[in-house]
Design an enzyme around this catalytic site. Structure first.
Site, PDB file in Angstrom:
ATOM      1  N   TYR C 196     104.922  41.864  59.269  1.00  0.00           N
ATOM      2  CA  TYR C 196     103.702  41.060  59.369  1.00  0.00           C
ATOM      3  C   TYR C 196     103.597  40.064  58.211  1.00  0.00           C
ATOM      4  O   TYR C 196     103.424  38.853  58.419  1.00  0.00           O
ATOM      5  CB  TYR C 196     102.495  42.002  59.396  1.00  0.00           C
ATOM      6  N   VAL C 266      95.201  30.264  57.000  1.00  0.00           N
ATOM      7  CA  VAL C 266      94.539  29.986  55.723  1.00  0.00           C
ATOM      8  C   VAL C 266      95.384  29.116  54.795  1.00  0.00           C
ATOM      9  O   VAL C 266      94.911  28.714  53.729  1.00  0.00           O
ATOM     10  CB  VAL C 266      94.109  31.275  54.970  1.00  0.00           C
TER      11      VAL C 266
END
Lengths: 312, 312, 312, 312
Positions: C196, C266
C-alpha cells in the site's frame, strides 16, 4: 466517617470555611444564558445548606434564596415514577451513563428511542411522560409532592422562566417527537413538555433542596415527616443512578473528586447525599464546561476533603 | 452495615447460601471463546472468596482454583501507574464512563486518541505504555508486584493464553497503532502489547484476587503486609473509577444492582470491595451479553442483599 | 459537447488561460506535511496535461515534472483487483460515499470491518490485500502495470517517501489490524502495508497520469496501446465510483462544481476523465481543507466552464 | 449513445421488453407501510414512461396511473428554492452524500443542524422552509408549479395521505424542531411541516413525472413549454446532486448500476434523466432495503444496458 465523628464535626465552621475558600472561583464560571431568565442571575451568589438525618441543619451564604432548580427536578419526578411503576420503569429508560452530552440525540438513535438513563434530557422526558400518563393534573400534583418533600408550601413556579423554556425548547421538543416516533412517549408531546418545563421552572432555595433530598440519605423515609417515598432498596438504587449519571457527562469526574451521589442543574444548584448521614445543597450560578456549578463542585469536594465523608 | 454488624455476620454461611442459589444460572452464560484457551473452561465452575480488613477470610467452591484474570489485571497496572505518575496520568486517559463497548474505536476517534477511562481496552493500553515507559523488564516487574499484592509467589502467566492473545489481538493492535498516530503511545507498540497481553494472561484464584484487592478497602494500605500502595485519597478515587467504569458498559446496572466498586474480566472473575470492610472475588466463566460473569454478578447482588452491605 | 466541438476546441489556449487564472490561488492551499517529504514541495508548482482519446495531447506548466501520486495510486490497484476478482470484490468493500473523513475508523466499526468504498484508506487497504493475496512480488508487478498504463518505463518509487510513509503510518496500520480483526484482511498486515505505502510513493508527472487514465475514457481499452484493462461495463462502473467517492468527503461538491469522475491525492494531483473524450491531470501541491488540491479543483472547474464539457 | 443512435432506438420495444423482464421481481420488494395509505397499494403495479427532449414519448404498463410521489417532490421544491435563492441556498444545506439513512439525526447533530444535502429529510425540510419563508400560500403555489412542469392541471394532493403523513410524522417533526434549535428553520415548524407533507402527498403518474423532469435533461429549459426553470449551470449542478445524493444511502450503488442522475420516493417511483437526451419515470411499489423501488432500479439498469445510454 463513623457516626460518632459526624456528631462531633463542627459543620457550621466547615461550610463557612468552604464559602471563604471558593470565593475566587465565583467569577470563573459561565452563567447559563440560553434563556434570558437564567442569564440575568448574579454570579456572585453562593449558598450551601446541610441537612443531617438526625435533624440538625447548617447553612451559610445565600442558602435561603430561591433559584431555578432546573434538572434537579428530574430527581423528584423520577422518585414519583419509580415509586408507582417500580422496575417496569426500566423497560422505557436505561440505567447507564451516557458518555455524551446531556441532550444528545445520537445515542437515542443508536438505541431505538430508549434513553440511556433518566437524567439525560431524553430520559427525563420519558419519566415526565410516565408521570403525566399516570396522574391527573400532573404539574400541580408534582408541585405538591415537591412541597411535601421540602416541607415548604411556598415553593412556586417561576412563570417567566416557564414561558421562556417553552419558547426556546426546540431541542427538547425534538427529543420528545423523536421518542414518540419510536413509540416511547404515550401522552401528547405538548402535554409532556408542559409538565417537563413546568417542574424544571420551580424556584427553591438550598435549604428547600437539601431538606427535599434527605429521604435518599435515610433509606427512602423522610426523617422530618417519617413519610416513606421509596423502599430502602429503591433508595439505594436511585443513589447508584445519581452517582453514575447525575452530573451529565462529568459523572466520572464528580465521583472521582467528590465521591457523593448528586444531581446538578444549569441554574447552578447541586444536591448530594451521604447515605446514612446527610444531604447537602450548594448553589452558585457560574457553570463549568459540563454544565455543573463550577464553585459548587469545588465546595462539595472541599466538604469531603475537610470532613473525610465519602462513600468510597 | 456498621462495624459491629460486620463482626457478627456469619460470612461463611452467606457465601455457601449464595453458591447454592446461583447454581441454576451456571449454565446460562456464554464462555468467552475468541481464543481457544478461554473457550475450554468448564461453565460449571463457581468460586467465591471474601477477605475482611480485620484479617478474616472466607471462601467456598472453586475459590482456590486458578483462572485467567484477563481485565482484572488492569486494576494492578493502573495502581502502579497511578502511584508513580500521580494526577499526570489523567492527561493521557480520562475518568468518564464510556457509554460504548469496551473495545470501541469510535469514542477514541471523537476524542483524538485519549481513551475515556483506564478500564476500556484503549485506556488500559495507555496505562500499559505508562508502565512500560517507566520500568525496566516491565512484565516481570508487574508479576512481582501482583504476587506481592496477593501474597503468593506462585502466581504465573499462562503461556498458551499469552500466545493466543497475541495471535488474535488484532483489535488491540489497532487500538495501539491508532493512539500512536495521535502521539498517545510513547513506547514501541509491540512492546506495549507484550506487556498488556502478558499481565492479562496471569492465572490467579479467587483467594489471590480478593487478597490482592484488600488495599483498596483499606485506604491504600494492604492490611496483610502494612505496605502502602496508594494514598488514601488515591485509593478513594480509584474506587470511584471502579464504580463508574469497572464493568464495561454495564457499570450503571452493576452499581444499581450490586452497589460496590468492582472490576470484571472475560475469564469470568469479578473483584469488588466495600471501603472500610472487605474485598471479594467471585468466579464463574459463563458471561452475560456485556462480558461480565452472569452468575458472578448475581452472587455479588445476593451478597449485598443478604448482608445489607452497600456503599449507597 | 459534441465530438465535432471537441475537434475544434483550442485545448492549448484553454489550459494556458487556466494556468494564468489560477495563479492567485497557488498560495492559498496548505501543503500536506504529515511526512517531511511531502511538506518540502514548493506550492508555486502548477501543471496540467490533457490526453484525448483521438491521440492528441496538450500540457502546460510543470506537467512533465514528477510528484508523489499518493491516493491516485488507488485507481490503479483497484483496476487490477477489479479485473481479476470481478464483482466478488464488492463482497469485501462497498460502493457508497463515506460521509466521513477518508481515514475514519468510525464507519468501519459500524459496518463490521467492511469499508464503505475502495477510495477511503480502509477500502484501498482491502484492495491492496486483494492484489497482494493474488500476485507474486506484488509491488514490482503493480509498478510494471502502472508503467504500462502510462507508457513510461522510468516511473519509480520515491524511497525516502516510502520509508516515511511506513514510519508515520500508524493510522493505516490501525485500519489494517482493525479489519484483520474482522477477517477482512487475508495476507500479513505488514506485507499489505508495504504494498500500500509502496505504490502510494510512486512519482509520476501530470502527463504520465493523464495518459494512464485514458482507458477509463475509452470503455476500458487504452487507445495508445489498444490493450483492454477493463470491460466497457466495468470501466463505466469504475467511473461512477470515481464520481461518487473519488475526492474524499468532498465528492458531492466536486461533482457539483466540476462534474467529472476524478481522483485526487494529497501530493496535489487530481486525475479526471470525460467518458468518450479525454482524461486530464492537474497538479498543484496546496490543498484545501478536504485534502484536494485547491488550485487543481479550480482548474478543473474552469476547464468545464470554458469548454462546456461535463457528464451532466 | 450519439444523437443519431437515440433517433433510431426503438424505445417502445425496449420498455416493453423491460416490463416483461422485471415481472419476477414485482413480488420481491416490500411496500412501505409506515402509514396505511402507502401500505394498501398493490405490488403488482408497474409503469414506465420516457420523455425525449425531441418531443417523443413512450410508455407502458400503469404509466398513466397516479401514485404517491413522496420524496420525488423534493426535486420540485429544491428547483424552486434554488431558482430564487441561488447559491445562498448552500449556506443552509450541504451538497455531500450522507453516508447514513435518509432520516438520521446523527449527522445533523455532528454538523450543528446543517443537513448534508437537500434530499435527506432534514435537507428537504430546510428547503421547504426556504420556500415557505419566501412565498405566500406556498403549498398551493408549489402545486401550481408542479402542474406547470408536468403540463397537467389535474394533479392533486391525496388528502388521506396528507393527514396520515402529519399524524405519523413525529420523526420529521423531531428533525424540524432540532434544526430550529440550531436556528436553521426560519418559519413556524408546523407551517413548514404542512408544506413538506403536503407536496409529498401529491399523486402523479409516470408520464406526469417524466414530463416534469424534462427540463433537467435540457439545460434548465422545459422543451414542451420553452420555459426556463434553472440556468444551464444550475441544471447541471442539480443533476450532479441527484447522482451523488438522490437515492438515499444507495446513491453509490445506483450510480454504479444505473449511471443516471435520479430521485426515488417510497411510493415506488423513480425519476431519472440523461442530460441532452431524455427523462424517464418508472413505478413499482415494492421497495428494496434502502427504500428504493426494487423492480424500478432494475428497470432503469436494464434501460441503460439495452440502449447503452449512461453518463459514464
Amino acid at each position: 466517617m463513623s457516626s460518632s465523628e459526624a456528631m462531633t464535626t463542627d459543620w457550621q465552621s466547615v461550610i463557612e470555611e468552604i464559602a471563604e475558600e471558593i470565593k475566587p472561583l465565583l467569577d470563573e464560571g459561565k452563567v447559563a444564558d440560553y434563556i434570558p431568565e437564567l442569564g440575568n442571575v448574579d454570579k456572585a451568589n453562593f449558598g450551601m445548606s446541610i441537612s443531617l438525618i438526625d435533624g440538625r441543619e447548617f447553612y451559610c451564604g445565600q442558602a435561603l434564596k430561591s433559584f431555578s432548580i432546573q434538572s434537579i427536578s428530574k430527581v423528584f419526578s423520577l422518585t414519583k415514577a419509580f415509586s408507582f411503576l417500580k422496575d417496569d420503569l426500566w423497560k422505557r429508560v436505561g440505567k447507564e451513563p451516557s458518555g455524551n452530552p446531556f441532550n444528545s440525540l445520537i445515542q437515542l438513535e443508536h438505541e431505538n428511542g430508549k434513553p440511556r438513563n433518566p437524567f439525560i434530557n431524553a430520559g427525563a422526558i420519558v419519566v415526565a411522560d410516565c408521570v403525566v400518563s399516570h396522574t391527573q393534573d400532573s404539574l400541580n400534583e408534582i408541585i405538591g409532592y415537591i412541597r411535601g418533600l421540602a416541607d415548604n408550601k411556598n415553593i412556586q413556579i417561576d412563570h417567566a422562566m416557564f414561558r421562556s423554556e417553552k419558547a426556546f425548547g426546540h431541542r427538547n421538543a425534538a427529543l420528545a417527537h423523536f421518542m414518540k416516533s419510536y413509540g416511547n412517549i404515550e401522552s401528547d408531546v405538548d402535554e409532556v413538555l408542559d409538565f417537563y418545563f413546568g417542574h424544571c421552572s420551580l424556584s427553591m432555595s438550598c435549604q428547600d433542596i437539601s431538606r427535599a433530598f434527605l429521604f435518599l440519605a435515610n433509606h427512602g423515609v423522610h426523617p422530618r415527616t417519617n413519610k416513606r417515598y421509596l423502599t430502602a432498596s429503591q433508595a439505594k438504587r436511585l443513589n447508584a443512578l445519581l452517582l453514575t449519571c447525575g452530573t451529565y457527562d462529568a459523572a466520572g469526574d464528580f465521583a472521582f473528586r467528590v465521591g457523593m451521589p448528586g444531581k446538578s442543574g444549569v441554574g447552578g444548584g447541586i444536591a448530594a447525599i451521604i447515605p446514612g448521614l446527610l444531604s447537602v445543597c450548594v448553589w452558585s450560578p457560574g457553570l463549568d464546561k459540563h454544565g455543573n456549578s463550577l464553585a459548587g463542585v469545588k465546595a462539595l469536594e472541599l466538604l469531603t476533603t475537610k470532613t473525610g465523608i465519602s462513600i468510597f
